[in-house]
Design a protein around this motif. Structure first.
Motif, short mmCIF file in Angstrom:
data_model
loop_
_atom_site.label_atom_id
_atom_site.label_comp_id
_atom_site.label_asym_id
_atom_site.label_seq_id
_atom_site.Cartn_x
_atom_site.Cartn_y
_atom_site.Cartn_z
N ARG A 279 29.01 43.16 38.38
CA ARG A 279 28.26 42.74 37.19
C ARG A 279 29.09 41.80 36.31
O ARG A 279 28.55 40.84 35.75
N TYR A 280 30.40 42.06 36.20
CA TYR A 280 31.24 41.15 35.42
C TYR A 280 31.32 39.78 36.09
O TYR A 280 31.29 38.74 35.42
N VAL A 281 31.45 39.78 37.41
CA VAL A 281 31.53 38.51 38.12
C VAL A 281 30.23 37.72 37.98
O VAL A 281 30.24 36.50 37.78
N ALA A 282 29.12 38.42 38.06
CA ALA A 282 27.83 37.76 37.86
C ALA A 282 27.74 37.19 36.45
O ALA A 282 27.25 36.07 36.24
N LEU A 283 28.20 37.95 35.46
CA LEU A 283 28.18 37.49 34.08
C LEU A 283 29.05 36.24 33.90
O LEU A 283 28.73 35.36 33.09
N ALA A 284 30.14 36.17 34.67
CA ALA A 284 31.04 35.01 34.58
C ALA A 284 30.47 33.77 35.26
O ALA A 284 31.06 32.70 35.17
N GLY A 285 29.34 33.94 35.95
CA GLY A 285 28.74 32.82 36.64
C GLY A 285 29.10 32.74 38.10
O GLY A 285 28.93 31.70 38.74
N GLY A 286 29.63 33.85 38.64
CA GLY A 286 29.98 33.89 40.06
C GLY A 286 31.49 33.95 40.26
O GLY A 286 32.29 33.69 39.34
N ALA A 287 31.87 34.27 41.48
CA ALA A 287 33.28 34.48 41.80
C ALA A 287 34.11 33.22 41.58
O ALA A 287 35.22 33.27 41.05
N ASP A 288 33.58 32.07 42.00
CA ASP A 288 34.37 30.84 41.90
C ASP A 288 34.67 30.47 40.45
O ASP A 288 35.78 30.03 40.13
N LYS A 289 33.70 30.67 39.56
CA LYS A 289 33.94 30.38 38.15
C LYS A 289 34.94 31.36 37.55
O LYS A 289 35.79 30.98 36.73
N ALA A 290 34.85 32.63 37.97
CA ALA A 290 35.81 33.62 37.47
C ALA A 290 37.22 33.28 37.94
O ALA A 290 38.19 33.39 37.19
N VAL A 291 37.34 32.83 39.20
CA VAL A 291 38.65 32.45 39.73
C VAL A 291 39.17 31.22 39.00
O VAL A 291 40.38 31.12 38.70
N ALA A 292 38.30 30.29 38.69
CA ALA A 292 38.73 29.09 37.97
C ALA A 292 39.26 29.46 36.58
O ALA A 292 40.28 28.92 36.13
N LEU B 142 40.76 39.45 35.25
CA LEU B 142 39.63 38.70 35.81
C LEU B 142 39.61 38.80 37.33
O LEU B 142 38.56 39.07 37.94
N LEU B 143 40.74 38.57 37.95
CA LEU B 143 40.81 38.53 39.40
C LEU B 143 40.59 39.91 40.02
O LEU B 143 40.06 40.01 41.13
N ASN B 144 41.00 40.94 39.33
CA ASN B 144 40.76 42.28 39.83
C ASN B 144 39.27 42.53 40.00
O ASN B 144 38.82 43.13 40.99
N HIS B 145 38.47 42.05 39.05
CA HIS B 145 37.01 42.19 39.16
C HIS B 145 36.49 41.40 40.36
O HIS B 145 35.62 41.89 41.10
N VAL B 146 37.00 40.19 40.55
CA VAL B 146 36.52 39.37 41.67
C VAL B 146 36.85 40.05 43.00
O VAL B 146 36.00 40.13 43.90
#
Length: 649
Positions: free
Chosen positions: A439-452, A469-473
């Motif tokens: 859910r956090y990754v979805a809120l961030a706009g997806g895994a790639d945006k969270a990684v960025a 952040l990366l732990n959630h991804v």
């Protein structure tokens, strides 16, 4: 780390210094290099006193390796030869100094009549010279290291017999090598084995019920699988490394039950002091008045200790621990040397008293200030980020956090009084890690945006936030290679600046497992057979109950008789409401099956060295009643492998 961590590393790592290029995997970033350089300038690392103490009385250094029966290496005396000179950028300079001190290994004369063997294992073996032989204090972790240490001592000091064995406390790194020091026949012949009240119960029970999880987590704490290098394991805080060999124990023949008791062992008068319920559930310190020696067991070491180990354990009582330190001052008498069962000694009465006072006040300050902030409404993480030791307690190297850590200990005090829940109802029933991560990754706009976003934080040197952040991804998508590698690099940097060896080892082990996966092999239970043979059957039955697969057991009503022919014990086990119960009783007439065997075979079965199929076809036991029902019953008990993932799912 303490105030230095806040003032220097926090300024760089929490806020970031900005603008640096991403560091290659395993290298120290510019942020880390700067943080460690500032840390080095904040402490008198060139102070020679510790090195004088660690080298004092040196007699000889061992060479080569201690091997297990299968040829695997338990201890390599040359593995830490790289620890020399100034700290590399990949190691906190204070931890590097401590690692150099612990790297002074070998046989040492403490005073006339007292010697120590250091570096054979994580702990020390202390030898007290009696009229006819050696009184051994602590038997290290495993048979192999204990036997090697004792043989090395005899090579240089004379081939004298062991005339008594003392266990300072109930942790395995102090008794697990007992069978390398004495044989059961020698004990039966009259060689005393002395420990404090409750020793056997605590020694044989701590790792049985949750031993699988604790063993898995201990590999993080002690850096078991890390390479010995400036980018890997440099120390454990208490010593260089744990001896993972064959573990055993000898039951004490003499228990210290009163607060203070005396014994004369092989002509040496020793005064024992019971100190249970602080560092270990069963523990004792001791004094040798004639030699002016005080032995602090493990309530005293050349480091702040754990109130709650990273590997997990029952929370320890900081207030009681501080109280024992005050008692130690009163018990010190005219002692001129302190010996510990880890690290190196301290000489001089005034220096010993100051050493004890520092430890007393570290634990008391940690306790009192945590409680003060608890009552002000702060949460564990808030308290951990706020508490700083006073400067008078930051300066002494012997009380700094190389094994324990102030931030972790603060959370332990909170848990001791209030539990892990911080009082916020949002944390009463949080989502499990994977679901929360998705859910956090979805809120961030997806895994790639969270990684960025994490990459940007990493580039600023803001590793704690990048790791969050990366732990959630990684929990949301364990196969996301870019997230795993960047998280591993975050853990590299957090490990490289950590002053606590336990934190460094945990970060770097996590990084290694993100890159290479969880270990393929769990705990070698066969190595514990000698120790488990001394464990009461009830502990195994409790562990069996905790391993029952409740959902699978729902609606089942098996009843099994367990009869041990050699110990003349008989138990009835039954499942009721998907719960496994047991009681000591004569075999039940209505049982589905009766399992008759020796305790030794039962222990091997519990250790996993014989499987259910072998058990049912073996000539070493007898099954009456329904073998099918017995197999179904045993099939309901999970056999945890101890290889579960920690940093991903």
């Amino acid at each position: 780390m303490k105030t230095t961590m806040t003032a220097v590393v926090a300024a760089l790592i929490l806020a970031g210094c900005g603008g640096e290029a991403a560091a290659p995997s395993g290298d120290a970033s510019a942020t880390t290099v700067q943080a460690n350089a500032e840390f080095a300038r904040s402490l008198p690392l060139a102070d020679p006193q510790g090195f004088e103490d660690a080298k004092r009385g040196f007699i000889a250094r061992p060479t080569g390796k201690i091997l297990a029966a299968d040829g695997s290496v338990i201890t390599d005396f040359d593995a830490f030869n790289f620890i020399a000179g100034d700290a590399p950028p990949t190691v906190n300079p204070s931890l590097w100094r401590h690692a150099k001190l612990n790297a002074q290994i070998g046989l040492f004369k403490v005073v006339d009549g007292v010697y120590q063997l250091r570096g054979f294992d994580i702990g020390n073996m202390t030898l007290i010279e009696g009229q006819t032989g050696w009184i051994v204090v602590d038997a290290l972790t495993c048979r192999e290291t204990a036997a090697a240490a004792l043989a090395f001592a005899r090579q240089h000091l004379g081939n004298k017999p062991v005339t008594a064995l003392l266990f300072s406390h109930s942790h395995i790194d102090h008794f697990g090598g007992a069978l390398g020091v004495l044989t059961p026949d020698q004990v039966k012949a009259g060689v005393p084995v002395i420990a404090s009240n409750g020793f056997m119960e605590e020694a044989t029970s701590e790792n049985v019920l949750v031993g699988t999880a604790m063993g898995r987590r201990s590999a993080y704490q002690f850096g078991k699988n890390l390479e010995r290098s400036a980018k890997g394991l440099v120390d454990t805080g208490l010593g260089k490394g744990v001896g993972y060999g064959t573990f055993g124990v000898l039951a004490p023949t003499d228990l210290i039950t009163q607060p203070t008791e005396e014994r004369v062992l092989d002509g040496v008068r020793i005064v024992f002091h019971n100190v249970p319920g602080a560092e270990a559930p069963a523990e004792m310190s001791f004094s040798i008045p004639a030699l002016k020696v005080y032995g602090g067991a493990e309530n005293l070491a050349q480091t702040m200790h754990n109130l709650l180990p990273v590997r997990g354990a029952k929370v320890r009582d900081a207030l009681r621990w501080a109280g024992y330190m005050q008692d130690a001052l009163d018990q010190l008498g005219d002692a001129e040397v302190y010996v510990g069962q880890h690290n190196w000694p301290v000489w001089g009465h005034d220096r010993i008293a100051a050493f004890i006072i520092q430890h007393r006040d570290v634990y008391k300050y940690t306790h009192d200030q945590t409680v003060r902030l608890i009552n002000a409404g702060l949460t564990p993480s808030e308290i951990a980020d706020q508490i700083r030791l006073p400067k008078s307690l930051q300066t002494p190297f012997g009380a700094r956090g190389y094994y324990g850590d102030l931030r972790h200990n603060v959370k332990a005090v909170y848990q001791f009084y209030l539990g892990a829940y911080d009082g916020n109802p949002a944390h009463l029933d949080p989502l499990p890690p994977v679901e929360m991560a998705k859910r956090y990754v979805a809120l961030a706009g997806g895994a790639d945006k969270a990684v960025a976003a994490a990459q940007a934080a990493f580039d600023r040197g803001d590793y704690r936030w990048a790791a969050e952040l990366l732990n959630h991804v990684v929990f949301a998508d364990a196969g996301h290679k870019a997230a795993r590698e960047l998280l591993a690099r975050c853990y590299d940097q957090l490990g490289f600046v950590a002053e606590a060896s336990t934190w460094r080892n945990s970060y770097l082990t996590a990084a290694a497992e993100l890159r290479g996966g969880a270990p393929k092999q769990g705990i070698n239970r066969a190595a514990f057979v000698d120790m488990l043979a001394q464990t009461p059957i009830e502990r195994f039955l409790e562990a069996m109950a905790a391993g029952l697969n409740g959902p699978a057991a729902e609606g089942k009503d098996f009843k099994i008789n367990l009869v041990l022919t050699d110990t003349k014990e008989s138990y009835v086990l039954w499942i009721e409401n998907a719960v496994l119960h047991h009681r000591r009783a004569e075999p039940a007439a209505d049982a589905n099956a009766t399992l008759t065997l020796t305790k030794a075979f039962f222990v091997r079965m519990m250790a996993g060295t014989v499987g259910a199929k072998d058990m049912l076809t073996s000539d070493e036991l007898k099954v009456s009643g329904s073998k099918i029902d017995l197999a179904r019953f045993l099939g309901l008990i999970d056999k945890a492998s101890g290889t579960f993932p920690i940093v991903s799912r």
